[in-house]
Design an enzyme around this catalytic site. Structure first.
Site, PDB file in Angstrom:
ATOM      1  N   ASP A 204       0.860  -1.179   0.000  1.00 55.14           N
ATOM      2  CA  ASP A 204       0.000   0.000   0.000  1.00 55.14           C
ATOM      3  C   ASP A 204       0.899   1.232   0.000  1.00 55.14           C
ATOM      4  OD1 ASP A 204      -3.212   0.331   0.739  1.00 55.14           O
ATOM      5  OD2 ASP A 204      -2.019   2.119   1.194  1.00 55.14           O
TER       6      ASP A 204
ATOM      7  N   ASP B 166       4.014   2.287  -4.456  1.00 52.42           N
ATOM      8  CA  ASP B 166       3.313   3.333  -5.191  1.00 52.42           C
ATOM      9  C   ASP B 166       3.126   2.776  -6.600  1.00 52.42           C
ATOM     10  OD1 ASP B 166       2.469   5.470  -6.698  1.00 52.42           O
ATOM     11  OD2 ASP B 166       3.985   6.867  -5.983  1.00 52.42           O
ATOM     12  N   VAL B 167       1.904   2.373  -6.929  1.00 48.80           N
ATOM     13  CA  VAL B 167       1.673   1.689  -8.205  1.00 48.80           C
ATOM     14  C   VAL B 167       1.848   2.604  -9.403  1.00 48.80           C
ATOM     15  CG1 VAL B 167       0.148  -0.008  -7.130  1.00 48.80           C
ATOM     16  CG2 VAL B 167      -0.832   2.064  -8.155  1.00 48.80           C
TER      17      VAL B 167
ATOM     18  N   ASN C 287      -5.275  -4.451  -7.049  1.00 48.47           N
ATOM     19  CA  ASN C 287      -6.465  -3.931  -6.399  1.00 48.47           C
ATOM     20  C   ASN C 287      -6.406  -2.421  -6.138  1.00 48.47           C
ATOM     21  OD1 ASN C 287      -8.904  -4.040  -4.448  1.00 48.47           O
ATOM     22  ND2 ASN C 287      -7.235  -3.309  -3.136  1.00 48.47           N
TER      23      ASN C 287
ATOM     24  N   TYR D 158     -13.719   7.816 -13.605  1.00 46.74           N
ATOM     25  CA  TYR D 158     -13.700   6.482 -12.999  1.00 46.74           C
ATOM     26  C   TYR D 158     -14.219   5.428 -13.976  1.00 46.74           C
ATOM     27  CZ  TYR D 158     -14.207   2.907  -9.370  1.00 46.74           C
ATOM     28  OH  TYR D 158     -14.103   1.764  -8.613  1.00 46.74           O
TER      29      TYR D 158
ATOM     30  N   LYS E 227     -11.988   2.233 -15.336  1.00 44.26           N
ATOM     31  CA  LYS E 227     -12.366   0.841 -15.111  1.00 44.26           C
ATOM     32  C   LYS E 227     -12.721   0.124 -16.401  1.00 44.26           C
ATOM     33  CE  LYS E 227     -11.518   0.849 -10.774  1.00 44.26           C
ATOM     34  NZ  LYS E 227     -10.348   0.100 -10.262  1.00 44.26           N
TER      35      LYS E 227
ATOM     36  N   THR F 181     -17.023   0.500   1.432  1.00 47.26           N
ATOM     37  CA  THR F 181     -15.680   0.968   1.769  1.00 47.26           C
ATOM     38  C   THR F 181     -15.685   2.493   1.712  1.00 47.26           C
ATOM     39  OG1 THR F 181     -14.844   1.054  -0.510  1.00 47.26           O
ATOM     40  CG2 THR F 181     -14.729  -1.087   0.620  1.00 47.26           C
TER      41      THR F 181
END
Length: 277
Positions: free
Chosen positions: A40, A63-64, A90, A155, A159, A190
């Site tokens: 994360d 850090d993706v 994820n 978003y 996706k 969440t």
């Protein structure tokens, strides 16, 4: 083949796993006997999450959006638990609201995390998987990638890209022994949906529901997973309804309002976090 043969003893690496779906997935797979490494951008939160799950769970910063960081994360994961059998991409953020009011910086950040992140993860993990002739990539997308949602333009675009990238990778790497799964949750309880009203008629699912679906997808090598399952046939038939009927149905479900009319104050903590991450 035993029930947990594709999870028990396998090394699963999960990004964005300090909380939410990522944390629940780590917890579920660890319960099923997998060796789990979580990453994360909030390293302290990742380490706290790992401690909650089990002493043998490894946690590192990642850090993706930074390829060097992602590569270092995967190397550290392999040093801890051995070769990576499953990568769960994820990590993601969900900025919502009127498109013309979103800052270009947040738009770019969203695309970097939600699109470039999974692509980078695949590019880094696939060579080893292909060389070994086995492996599994799980990309967490969203039902928003299959349906238009006002207030979620960026978003939805992100996706949709993940959904198509996963399917294209499945075709390109067919025969290599590497499997691909695209997971498409709807409203999940969440921080991402803080301040929103959710959908009418369609239940808001829990992170544990998505985690269980991910675990089953790994076990049974499912290509597509929709959570909740009731949405799968709806998403399949909507393209055939025509825009007028589709829009009427989505309005009735509240899908066209929930990302435009929400409690901004209830999203303050989440918004601040994703803008600073």
């Amino acid at each position: 083949m035993s029930e947990n043969s594709r999870t028990k003893g396998r090394h699963v690496v999960i990004t964005g796993a300090a909380r939410g779906i990522g944390f629940a997935t780590a917890e579920e797979l660890h319960r099923r006997g997998a060796a789990v490494t979580i990453g994360d951008i909030d390293e302290a939160a990742a380490r706290q999450a790992a401690e909650k799950i089990g002493a043998d769970v490894a946690a590192f910063h990642v850090d993706v959006t930074d390829e060097e960081s992602f590569a270092a994360f995967l190397r550290a994961s392999a040093e801890k638990h051995g070769e990576i059998d499953v990568l769960v991409n994820n990590a993601g953020i969900m900025p919502i609201g009127a498109f013309l009011e979103m800052s270009p910086a947040l738009e770019r950040r969203s695309l970097q995390i939600n699109v470039t992140g999974p692509l980078t993860g695949m590019r880094l993990a696939l060579p080893g998987m292909v060389a070994r002739g086995r492996g599994h990539i799980v990309n967490v997308a969203s039902t928003a990638g299959r349906a238009p949602i006002p207030g979620g333009i960026v978003y939805c675009a992100a996706k949709a890209a993940v959904i198509q990238a996963t399917e294209a990778a499945r075709v390109e790497f067919a025969g290599t022994g590497v499997h691909f799964t695209c997971v498409m949750p709807s409203f999940t309880n969440t921080d991402l949906i803080a301040g929103t009203a959710g959908l009418k008629l369609i239940p808001t699912v829990e992170p544990e529901d998505v985690a269980s679906a991910i675990a089953e997808a790994i076990e049974h090598r499912r290509k597509d997973v929709v959570v909740p399952k009731i949405l799968a046939p709806i998403l399949k038939i909507q393209p055939f309804l025509g825009r007028r009927l589709r829009d009427w149905f989505n309005h009735k479900m509240g899908a066209y309002d929930t990302f435009l009319h929400f409690d901004a104050s209830a999203r303050t903590r989440y918004t601040e976090r994703i803008e600073k991450s």
